[in-house]
Scaffold this motif. Sequence first.
Motif, mmCIF file in Angstrom:
data_model
loop_
_atom_site.group_PDB
_atom_site.id
_atom_site.type_symbol
_atom_site.label_atom_id
_atom_site.label_comp_id
_atom_site.label_asym_id
_atom_site.label_seq_id
_atom_site.Cartn_x
_atom_site.Cartn_y
_atom_site.Cartn_z
ATOM 1 N N HIS A 151 36.417 1.595 -19.271
ATOM 2 C CA HIS A 151 37.806 1.799 -19.713
ATOM 3 C C HIS A 151 38.163 0.963 -20.942
ATOM 4 O O HIS A 151 39.271 1.062 -21.460
ATOM 5 C CB HIS A 151 38.793 1.530 -18.570
ATOM 6 C CG HIS A 151 38.707 0.140 -17.997
ATOM 7 N ND1 HIS A 151 39.161 -0.974 -18.651
ATOM 8 C CD2 HIS A 151 38.208 -0.291 -16.820
ATOM 9 C CE1 HIS A 151 38.956 -2.044 -17.905
ATOM 10 N NE2 HIS A 151 38.383 -1.666 -16.780
ATOM 11 N N ASP A 152 37.201 0.140 -21.426
ATOM 12 C CA ASP A 152 37.411 -0.606 -22.675
ATOM 13 C C ASP A 152 36.857 0.142 -23.888
ATOM 14 O O ASP A 152 37.081 -0.275 -25.030
ATOM 15 C CB ASP A 152 36.734 -1.984 -22.598
ATOM 16 C CG ASP A 152 37.462 -2.950 -21.683
ATOM 17 O OD1 ASP A 152 38.667 -2.729 -21.436
ATOM 18 O OD2 ASP A 152 36.838 -3.920 -21.225
ATOM 19 N N ILE A 153 36.144 1.228 -23.650
ATOM 20 C CA ILE A 153 35.505 1.959 -24.754
ATOM 21 C C ILE A 153 36.515 2.905 -25.405
ATOM 22 O O ILE A 153 37.051 3.799 -24.755
ATOM 23 C CB ILE A 153 34.287 2.759 -24.263
ATOM 24 C CG1 ILE A 153 33.255 1.813 -23.625
ATOM 25 C CG2 ILE A 153 33.660 3.544 -25.414
ATOM 26 C CD1 ILE A 153 32.098 2.535 -22.955
ATOM 27 N N LEU A 154 36.757 2.702 -26.705
ATOM 28 C CA LEU A 154 37.683 3.565 -27.440
ATOM 29 C C LEU A 154 37.078 4.932 -27.720
ATOM 30 O O LEU A 154 37.693 5.965 -27.502
ATOM 31 C CB LEU A 154 38.080 2.910 -28.771
ATOM 32 C CG LEU A 154 39.022 1.719 -28.717
ATOM 33 C CD1 LEU A 154 39.149 1.090 -30.104
ATOM 34 C CD2 LEU A 154 40.389 2.148 -28.217
ATOM 35 N N TYR A 155 35.838 4.925 -28.232
ATOM 36 C CA TYR A 155 35.192 6.197 -28.556
ATOM 37 C C TYR A 155 33.688 6.002 -28.687
ATOM 38 O O TYR A 155 33.184 4.876 -28.759
ATOM 39 C CB TYR A 155 35.764 6.812 -29.837
ATOM 40 C CG TYR A 155 35.573 5.995 -31.099
ATOM 41 C CD1 TYR A 155 34.455 6.160 -31.904
ATOM 42 C CD2 TYR A 155 36.525 5.063 -31.505
ATOM 43 C CE1 TYR A 155 34.277 5.420 -33.065
ATOM 44 C CE2 TYR A 155 36.368 4.320 -32.661
ATOM 45 C CZ TYR A 155 35.235 4.508 -33.437
ATOM 46 O OH TYR A 155 35.065 3.766 -34.592
ATOM 47 N N LEU A 156 32.975 7.108 -28.698
ATOM 48 C CA LEU A 156 31.543 7.145 -28.945
ATOM 49 C C LEU A 156 31.307 7.799 -30.299
ATOM 50 O O LEU A 156 31.974 8.772 -30.650
ATOM 51 C CB LEU A 156 30.824 7.956 -27.868
ATOM 52 C CG LEU A 156 31.052 7.555 -26.412
ATOM 53 C CD1 LEU A 156 30.321 8.519 -25.477
ATOM 54 C CD2 LEU A 156 30.594 6.127 -26.150
ATOM 55 N N GLU A 157 30.348 7.279 -31.075
ATOM 56 C CA GLU A 157 30.039 7.846 -32.383
ATOM 57 C C GLU A 157 28.536 8.087 -32.502
ATOM 58 O O GLU A 157 27.737 7.182 -32.293
ATOM 59 C CB GLU A 157 30.499 6.908 -33.504
ATOM 60 C CG GLU A 157 30.195 7.457 -34.900
ATOM 61 C CD GLU A 157 30.680 6.560 -36.019
ATOM 62 O OE1 GLU A 157 30.369 6.849 -37.187
ATOM 63 O OE2 GLU A 157 31.378 5.558 -35.719
ATOM 64 N N ALA A 158 28.162 9.313 -32.817
ATOM 65 C CA ALA A 158 26.753 9.661 -32.957
ATOM 66 C C ALA A 158 26.179 9.052 -34.221
ATOM 67 O O ALA A 158 26.819 9.030 -35.270
ATOM 68 C CB ALA A 158 26.601 11.181 -32.991
ATOM 69 N N LEU A 159 24.962 8.549 -34.113
ATOM 70 C CA LEU A 159 24.251 7.970 -35.243
ATOM 71 C C LEU A 159 22.803 8.417 -35.145
ATOM 72 O O LEU A 159 21.933 7.679 -34.735
ATOM 73 C CB LEU A 159 24.358 6.448 -35.217
ATOM 74 C CG LEU A 159 24.065 5.681 -36.504
ATOM 75 C CD1 LEU A 159 25.089 6.036 -37.576
ATOM 76 C CD2 LEU A 159 24.073 4.182 -36.254
ATOM 77 N N LYS A 160 22.589 9.711 -35.451
ATOM 78 C CA LYS A 160 21.281 10.359 -35.329
ATOM 79 C C LYS A 160 20.823 10.275 -33.877
ATOM 80 O O LYS A 160 21.456 10.849 -33.014
ATOM 81 C CB LYS A 160 20.282 9.750 -36.313
ATOM 82 C CG LYS A 160 19.103 10.670 -36.627
ATOM 83 C CD LYS A 160 18.266 10.147 -37.740
ATOM 84 C CE LYS A 160 17.007 10.979 -37.945
ATOM 85 N NZ LYS A 160 17.263 12.390 -38.258
ATOM 86 N N ASP A 161 19.719 9.581 -33.577
ATOM 87 C CA ASP A 161 19.208 9.506 -32.208
ATOM 88 C C ASP A 161 19.872 8.395 -31.403
ATOM 89 O O ASP A 161 19.513 8.169 -30.244
ATOM 90 C CB ASP A 161 17.694 9.266 -32.223
ATOM 91 C CG ASP A 161 16.941 10.415 -32.863
ATOM 92 O OD1 ASP A 161 17.413 11.565 -32.760
ATOM 93 O OD2 ASP A 161 15.894 10.168 -33.484
ATOM 94 N N TYR A 162 20.840 7.732 -31.986
ATOM 95 C CA TYR A 162 21.530 6.619 -31.347
ATOM 96 C C TYR A 162 23.007 6.955 -31.178
ATOM 97 O O TYR A 162 23.519 7.904 -31.771
ATOM 98 C CB TYR A 162 21.374 5.332 -32.175
ATOM 99 C CG TYR A 162 19.941 4.913 -32.353
ATOM 100 C CD1 TYR A 162 19.382 3.912 -31.562
ATOM 101 C CD2 TYR A 162 19.118 5.536 -33.299
ATOM 102 C CE1 TYR A 162 18.061 3.534 -31.708
ATOM 103 C CE2 TYR A 162 17.787 5.167 -33.444
ATOM 104 C CZ TYR A 162 17.264 4.168 -32.650
ATOM 105 O OH TYR A 162 15.957 3.805 -32.790
ATOM 106 N N THR A 163 23.690 6.170 -30.370
ATOM 107 C CA THR A 163 25.125 6.338 -30.189
ATOM 108 C C THR A 163 25.798 4.979 -30.253
ATOM 109 O O THR A 163 25.370 4.036 -29.577
ATOM 110 C CB THR A 163 25.447 6.996 -28.834
ATOM 111 O OG1 THR A 163 24.815 8.271 -28.757
ATOM 112 C CG2 THR A 163 26.959 7.181 -28.680
ATOM 113 N N LEU A 164 26.830 4.888 -31.080
ATOM 114 C CA LEU A 164 27.650 3.683 -31.119
ATOM 115 C C LEU A 164 28.682 3.751 -30.004
ATOM 116 O O LEU A 164 29.377 4.755 -29.845
ATOM 117 C CB LEU A 164 28.359 3.560 -32.463
ATOM 118 C CG LEU A 164 27.507 3.231 -33.683
ATOM 119 C CD1 LEU A 164 28.374 3.189 -34.928
ATOM 120 C CD2 LEU A 164 26.796 1.897 -33.503
#
Length: 234
Positions: A151-164
């Motif tokens: 519940h602290d995660i604002l968003y997920l961002e794709a970075l090719k084969d990785y995810t921020l």
Amino acid sequence: MGTFNCVIVDDDDIDRLTVLSYAKKFPVLNIVGIFSNANDALGLLENGSIDILFLDIDMPELSGLEFRKKAMHIPVCIYITAHPEHAVESFELDTLDFIVKPIKLDRFSQTIARIIEFMEIKHKAQLFESSIGGDTIYIKEGYEKTKIKLHDILYLEALKDYTLIVTQQKRHCVLSSIGMLLKESHFQSFIRIHRSFAVQKQFIQTIGAQEILLNNNVLIPIGRSYKSNLNLIL
């Protein structure tokens, strides 16, 4: 991390030499090929040691976009072009940065900083384990384990084969595509609104025609093919 092997492709002589002269100012870049057309560069695609492409877009016979489709295995693609109208299409091809000509050294320097950050994340990030509780995950960054509350995660961002994994305090990176991550039960509360972004609806402040405003004044773009997912939010 050593140096990164780079290829420059541009049919304009002055622009090609300008990129080459700028690249030589950064010891982290190792230029292994420079070409006036994309067809001549195709032979290098079998070289598994290429890390970075510096590409023009509007070139005869084979455009920079078409070339990238044949070279998706190369981690970093930077477009340097006089045609900003191709920006949206280029980012569908895992483009790390898009520079509009005429290129300036300070703008090129920003791109190099972004490349280094990306490569460092790619080098050290990996998903450690799933979850030990309903709202907690552990990830491994380097040799450290970090606990993150979902519940602290604002968003997920794709970075090719990785995810921020972006919280209000920090950005973390895991070795998993955003698509695979969203299939896990722990991320069922996230809604994908763009090819590269997924958000939690409790952090949404406003929904615009092309972007969403999250807490802390964070703007996230809305992808055309993901607009139907907004019905889940509304």
